[in-house]
Write a protein that holds these residues in place. Structure first.
Motif, PDB file in Angstrom:
ATOM      1  N   GLN A  88       0.846  -1.200   0.000  1.00 14.22           N
ATOM      2  CA  GLN A  88       0.000   0.000   0.000  1.00 14.22           C
ATOM      3  C   GLN A  88       0.877   1.245   0.000  1.00 14.22           C
ATOM      4  N   PRO A  89       0.466   2.282  -0.726  1.00 11.20           N
ATOM      5  CA  PRO A  89       1.286   3.499  -0.763  1.00 11.20           C
ATOM      6  C   PRO A  89       1.374   4.206   0.590  1.00 11.20           C
ATOM      7  N   ASP A  90       0.358   4.046   1.435  1.00 13.70           N
ATOM      8  CA  ASP A  90       0.355   4.695   2.744  1.00 13.70           C
ATOM      9  C   ASP A  90       0.534   3.686   3.878  1.00 13.70           C
ATOM     10  N   ASN A 122       2.296   5.168   7.098  1.00  9.55           N
ATOM     11  CA  ASN A 122       1.414   6.072   7.837  1.00  9.55           C
ATOM     12  C   ASN A 122       0.298   5.312   8.530  1.00  9.55           C
ATOM     13  N   SER A 123      -0.256   4.309   7.874  1.00  8.51           N
ATOM     14  CA  SER A 123      -1.317   3.500   8.480  1.00  8.51           C
ATOM     15  C   SER A 123      -0.801   2.748   9.694  1.00  8.51           C
ATOM     16  N   ARG A 170       9.532   9.981  10.092  1.00  8.39           N
ATOM     17  CA  ARG A 170       8.192  10.530  10.286  1.00  8.39           C
ATOM     18  C   ARG A 170       7.967  10.730  11.778  1.00  8.39           C
ATOM     19  N   ARG A 179      -6.886  14.364   8.105  1.00  6.13           N
ATOM     20  CA  ARG A 179      -5.683  14.656   8.871  1.00  6.13           C
ATOM     21  C   ARG A 179      -5.760  15.983   9.588  1.00  6.13           C
TER      22      ARG A 179
END
Length: 103
Positions: free
Chosen positions: A30-32, A35-36, A62, A97
């Motif tokens: 997954q591209p995120d 972050n997930s 991050r 966000r």
């Protein structure tokens, strides 16, 4: 960000823990995915899961702030002051966000 062996091992073990603990299915493709995983670690009550989240945040550069460690904002804080930008004519508003998104 470079995906080296340490990062991938951390992501795999964190993915496994999140699936067991929170029933989340996050795929590494997954591209995120990072972050997930980091946001899921913030909701975790397991100390080991949070530690893995902090490690992944260091690898990926991050920010990772555990629950309760977020700085408190007081009145007049720049993030609490709303900008007076013209609103679109649409009445549909959602949050993404922490920001308003007009759809």
């Amino acid at each position: 960000m470079e995906l080296n062996r340490e990062v991938l091992d951390c992501m795999k073990s964190l993915r496994r823990r999140l699936r067991e603990e929170l029933a989340l299915d996050i795929r590494l493709s997954q591209p995120d995915a990072i972050n997930s995983m980091l946001s899921a670690c913030l909701t975790s009550s397991n100390e080991e899961t949070r530690r893995l989240g902090q490690l992944l945040a260091q690898y990926s550069d991050r920010p990772f702030a555990p629950a309760g460690a977020a700085p408190r904002m007081q009145a007049g804080h720049p993030l609490l002051v709303e900008e007076h930008a013209p609103r679109p004519t649409s009445d549909s508003v959602r949050m993404y966000r922490g920001q308003r998104v007009y759809a």
